[in-house]
Each structure stands twice: as C-alpha cells, then as structure tokens.
Design an enzyme around this catalytic site. Sequence first.
Site, mmCIF file in Angstrom:
data_model
loop_
_atom_site.group_PDB
_atom_site.id
_atom_site.type_symbol
_atom_site.label_atom_id
_atom_site.label_comp_id
_atom_site.label_asym_id
_atom_site.label_seq_id
_atom_site.Cartn_x
_atom_site.Cartn_y
_atom_site.Cartn_z
ATOM 1 N N GLU A 53 -2.232 47.385 21.766
ATOM 2 C CA GLU A 53 -1.735 47.998 21.760
ATOM 3 C C GLU A 53 -0.799 47.875 22.900
ATOM 4 O O GLU A 53 0.533 47.971 22.971
ATOM 5 C CB GLU A 53 -1.731 49.432 20.688
ATOM 6 C CG GLU A 53 -2.213 49.765 19.878
ATOM 7 C CD GLU A 53 -1.271 48.827 18.474
ATOM 8 O OE1 GLU A 53 0.194 48.512 18.869
ATOM 9 O OE2 GLU A 53 -2.082 48.044 17.655
ATOM 10 N N TYR A 136 4.243 56.177 19.456
ATOM 11 C CA TYR A 136 3.705 54.993 18.481
ATOM 12 C C TYR A 136 2.465 54.550 18.711
ATOM 13 O O TYR A 136 1.252 54.536 17.861
ATOM 14 C CB TYR A 136 4.363 53.823 18.772
ATOM 15 C CG TYR A 136 3.964 52.519 18.945
ATOM 16 C CD1 TYR A 136 4.745 52.041 17.105
ATOM 17 C CD2 TYR A 136 3.091 51.474 19.908
ATOM 18 C CE1 TYR A 136 3.400 51.117 17.288
ATOM 19 C CE2 TYR A 136 2.863 50.811 18.836
ATOM 20 C CZ TYR A 136 3.364 49.898 17.466
ATOM 21 O OH TYR A 136 1.848 49.073 17.617
ATOM 22 N N ASP A 154 8.070 51.512 16.115
ATOM 23 C CA ASP A 154 8.261 50.239 17.143
ATOM 24 C C ASP A 154 9.358 49.463 16.710
ATOM 25 O O ASP A 154 9.939 50.116 15.770
ATOM 26 C CB ASP A 154 6.709 49.582 17.643
ATOM 27 C CG ASP A 154 6.365 47.987 16.602
ATOM 28 O OD1 ASP A 154 7.204 48.095 15.398
ATOM 29 O OD2 ASP A 154 5.826 47.855 16.950
#
Length: 226
Positions: A53, A136, A154
Amino acid sequence: MTRPGRTSAVRVRAAGESDRRAFRRRLLAWYARSGRKLPWRRTRDPYRVLVSEVMLQQTQVSRVVPKYREWLRRYPSLEALAASSTAEVRETWYPLGYNIRPLRLRAIARTVVRRHGGRLPETREGLLALKGIGAYTAGAVLSFAFGRDAAILDTNVRRVLRRVWIGEQSRVRDRALWELAAQLLPRGRAYDFNQALMDLGATTCTARSPRCGSCPLSGVCVSYPL
Ligand code: SF4
C-alpha cells in the site's frame, strides 16, 4: 436509480438498498472475472499488505511489482526493516520516488517492534496512531490483512463512486464519499469489494478515457455514458 441533477448530498442519501445491492453484485461479479492478479493479493500478512500500500501511493502497479518483491527479499519482516539503516532503505527503494516513504515505513516498523511486539495493531485507532498511516492505509490494512469490514477511499475509488452515484461534474466532500463507501461495503466481502473498486478505477473507469461501453456498472451509473 435517482438521476443526476440533484445535489450530491441528496443523491448520496437517495441511494436505496436495491441500488446498493445491484452495484455490489455487478462489481463483485466483474472482479471475479477480471480482477488483476497481483503479488500482494496472495498474502494476508499485515506487513506485506502495508508495504504494497505504501509503494502504490502515487506509483504505477507495473513499477511496484518488481520493487515489492525485492523489498521483501531484503526486509522479510518488520524486525528486519526496523534494523535497517537510512542509506540502505533509500537505496533499496530507488527508483520508486517520493523518497520519504521508505523512511516512514521504517519508522512504522520501529514503532511497531518497540511498542507492539512486532505486530501491527488490528484497530483503526491503533493504526492511525502510527505516523505515516492515514485513513486510506488504515482501511486497506484492516480489510486486506485483517478481514475487517473497513472502507477505503483513494483516487481511483473516489472517482468511481463520484461518477456512479453523484455525477462527473458534481462536487462532493470526501466525508460524504467515505460514508458512501461504508454504506456500500458488503458485510464479510470487504477484501474483494475494495480490490474491485480499485481495479475498476485503474482499468475501466479511468480518469482520462473511461470505457463506459464495457463497464459492468454502466446500468447503475448516473454518469453513463461519459
Ligand atoms: S459507466 Fe463509465 S463513468 Fe460510469 S463507472 Fe463505468 S466507466 Fe465509469
């Protein structure tokens, strides 16, 4: 479905359960057929999910894939990363860019090793307390690693939700989109649902040339055809 022309707030509130069900069903069926096969989708390991991520922030998937593998060979655990030097992590990260990211990642690793016994927290509050983890990333780790019903938002997800439910030209606050993302989440399917939203935004509902003609959501999208 409610058609465009209404204000975004009204539109979001007006989404009924049957609309949401249709959205989920179409999106998940499309993901089962067309979801991308990515290396971080083969693991639920929280550290690996976190690495992917952070690497994917502002960076194309094709550039992340080889670096993700190299990074994990070099730092297979939070402990290994926590023990690394600044020069070393910078060198390993090159040429991904946004070079503060490997240092943030290492800072997270050091905090987790020192304060949490080497295990990433399993709560939103615990994750958000780590410097460098925002809303997020917390949602991504909770849904992808811990199997929680946590929403994400996102750039890709924001674009898809806005186009489908509110309209391309309408303005909407992130807060309303977070609420919508949470309302839409099918219980127990957050992993597939969140990955599907990201994939659709990356491959079909793209910023510049959306492929509305082949989009699984065309029948429920207020922006169709764009
Ligand atoms: S129909 Fe077009 S605008 Fe709507 S979600 Fe699909 S690609 Fe995006």
